[in-house]
Design a protein around this motif. Structure first.
Motif, PDB file in Angstrom:
ATOM      1  N   LYS A  37     -39.337  14.162  -0.110  1.00  0.00           N
ATOM      2  CA  LYS A  37     -40.511  14.586   0.663  1.00  0.00           C
ATOM      3  C   LYS A  37     -41.669  13.605   0.474  1.00  0.00           C
ATOM      4  O   LYS A  37     -41.951  13.186  -0.642  1.00  0.00           O
ATOM      5  CB  LYS A  37     -40.928  16.014   0.288  1.00  0.00           C
ATOM      6  CG  LYS A  37     -41.230  16.242  -1.158  1.00  0.00           C
ATOM      7  CD  LYS A  37     -41.708  17.689  -1.370  1.00  0.00           C
ATOM      8  CE  LYS A  37     -41.998  17.935  -2.823  1.00  0.00           C
ATOM      9  NZ  LYS A  37     -40.845  18.430  -3.578  1.00  0.00           N
ATOM     10  N   MET A 206     -35.867  19.094 -12.290  1.00  0.00           N
ATOM     11  CA  MET A 206     -36.620  18.113 -11.509  1.00  0.00           C
ATOM     12  C   MET A 206     -37.144  17.051 -12.478  1.00  0.00           C
ATOM     13  O   MET A 206     -36.708  17.001 -13.625  1.00  0.00           O
ATOM     14  CB  MET A 206     -37.753  18.803 -10.761  1.00  0.00           C
ATOM     15  CG  MET A 206     -37.291  20.093 -10.109  1.00  0.00           C
ATOM     16  SD  MET A 206     -38.390  20.855  -8.901  1.00  0.00           S
ATOM     17  CE  MET A 206     -39.986  20.353  -9.405  1.00  0.00           C
ATOM     18  N   SER A 207     -38.062  16.225 -12.029  1.00  0.00           N
ATOM     19  CA  SER A 207     -38.513  15.118 -12.881  1.00  0.00           C
ATOM     20  C   SER A 207     -38.916  15.577 -14.284  1.00  0.00           C
ATOM     21  O   SER A 207     -38.565  14.951 -15.277  1.00  0.00           O
ATOM     22  CB  SER A 207     -39.695  14.399 -12.238  1.00  0.00           C
ATOM     23  OG  SER A 207     -39.252  13.685 -11.109  1.00  0.00           O
ATOM     24  N   ARG A 222     -32.487  17.550  -9.045  1.00  0.00           N
ATOM     25  CA  ARG A 222     -33.248  17.078  -7.878  1.00  0.00           C
ATOM     26  C   ARG A 222     -34.490  16.339  -8.357  1.00  0.00           C
ATOM     27  O   ARG A 222     -35.404  16.952  -8.892  1.00  0.00           O
ATOM     28  CB  ARG A 222     -33.650  18.259  -6.995  1.00  0.00           C
ATOM     29  CG  ARG A 222     -32.522  19.233  -6.641  1.00  0.00           C
ATOM     30  CD  ARG A 222     -33.072  20.412  -5.863  1.00  0.00           C
ATOM     31  NE  ARG A 222     -34.185  21.049  -6.537  1.00  0.00           N
ATOM     32  CZ  ARG A 222     -34.099  22.081  -7.377  1.00  0.00           C
ATOM     33  NH1 ARG A 222     -32.919  22.613  -7.641  1.00  0.00           N
ATOM     34  NH2 ARG A 222     -35.174  22.583  -7.949  1.00  0.00           N
ATOM     35  N   VAL A 223     -34.501  15.035  -8.190  1.00  0.00           N
ATOM     36  CA  VAL A 223     -35.565  14.223  -8.777  1.00  0.00           C
ATOM     37  C   VAL A 223     -36.319  13.436  -7.703  1.00  0.00           C
ATOM     38  O   VAL A 223     -35.705  12.777  -6.862  1.00  0.00           O
ATOM     39  CB  VAL A 223     -34.966  13.255  -9.825  1.00  0.00           C
ATOM     40  CG1 VAL A 223     -36.037  12.339 -10.395  1.00  0.00           C
ATOM     41  CG2 VAL A 223     -34.296  14.046 -10.949  1.00  0.00           C
ATOM     42  N   THR A 225     -40.453  12.406  -8.104  1.00  0.00           N
ATOM     43  CA  THR A 225     -41.509  11.631  -8.751  1.00  0.00           C
ATOM     44  C   THR A 225     -41.004  10.555  -9.730  1.00  0.00           C
ATOM     45  O   THR A 225     -41.507   9.439  -9.717  1.00  0.00           O
ATOM     46  CB  THR A 225     -42.448  12.596  -9.511  1.00  0.00           C
ATOM     47  OG1 THR A 225     -42.778  13.678  -8.634  1.00  0.00           O
ATOM     48  CG2 THR A 225     -43.714  11.898  -9.940  1.00  0.00           C
TER      49      THR A 225
END
Ligand SMILES: *Cc1c(COP(=O)(O)O)cnc(C)c1O
Length: 247
Positions: A37, A206-207, A222-223, A225
């Motif tokens: 995104k 995530m990050s 799901r990464v 940044t």
């Protein structure tokens, strides 16, 4: 000269390996999905050139904008990870191989109604709000079992597992708790042996928390940044309950 995105990818890949090693898991059992995104197409291009093949988008509109890349990198798989509005189903189903964010029966019904006409099937994950934060989408954990059971009546939908967003700006223990909860819901659902429900995928991490997620059994992290750098829009723009325009 290496590009920053490539360096970041190497770092993330190394951290994934370490997390797998320290938790006795196989590296090939955890997939890296790059969350795209707001990321400009040039950066995605670099990641694809570097061999990355799994990307996730939050909005139907942005997905469409990436079509030139889809044409060029046919081996790349796109997933949908954002809040899905029923009026956007058509655009999303056209481009993605897995929808991570099915969180309500009405959406499942709408997906089925569309897909059945297309004579297709669709792989989905059921999104659970394990942190109980109001700002996030996802079904409440208590309703997960019932929701999966109801979704399993739609013969066009293959339920491949679960997705969650861990508690943000939280301690490792708090996030770990979210991921453990998702894992335990997965176990409960597996025992029920619903039709078309496989439950092998856990999309979490995530990050800021993917190492903990890997330790707790994530099969897709799901990464964004950590690979592409900071975003200029707050995540609330994508996640906030107030953004819900229907349902
Ligand atoms: C943006 C986003 C991510 C990636 O977040 P980062 O903190 O940038 O790694 C993962 N999952 C979802 C659903 C997202 O919207």
């Amino acid at each position: 000269m290496g590009h920053l995105v490539e360096e970041n990818l190497n770092t993330v890949r190394q951290q994934m390996e370490l997390a797998c090693l320290s938790s006795g898991r196989k590296v090939e059992d955890v997939k890296l999905l790059l969350a795209t995104k707001t990321v400009p197409i040039e950066k995605l291009y670099i990641a694809m050139q570097a061999g990355e093949t799994l990307f996730g988008e939050n909005k139907a509109q942005e997905l469409r904008g990436k079509f030139p890349l889809m044409e060029q990198f046919k081996q790349v798989e796109w997933h949908f990870i954002g809040h899905l509005q029923t009026n956007k189903i058509k655009d999303v189903v056209k481009y993605v191989t897995l929808i991570h964010s099915v969180d309500r029966l009405k959406l499942g019904q709408a997906l089925h109604n569309y897909i059945v006409k297309e004579n297709k099937t669709m792989d989905i994950l059921v999104q659970i709000n394990t942190s109980y934060e109001e700002s996030k989408f996802g079904a409440p954990p208590e309703l997960a079992l019932e929701l999966v059971k109801q979704l399993s009546q739609f013969e066009t939908l293959n339920i491949k597992g679960l997705m969650t967003i861990g508690k943000l700006n939280a301690t490792n223990d708090e996030t770990r708790h979210c991921f453990q909860l998702l894992k335990s819901i997965q176990t409960q659902i597996k025992e029920k042996k619903f039709p078309r429900v496989e439950m092998d995928i856990l999309s979490m991490g995530m990050s800021g928390d993917f190492k903990v997620a890997i330790e707790e059994g994530a099969t897709i992290i799901r990464v964004g940044t950590s690979v592409f750098g900071p975003r200029y829009l707050p995540d609330e723009y994508y996640w906030n309950e107030n953004m819900r325009q229907e349902d």
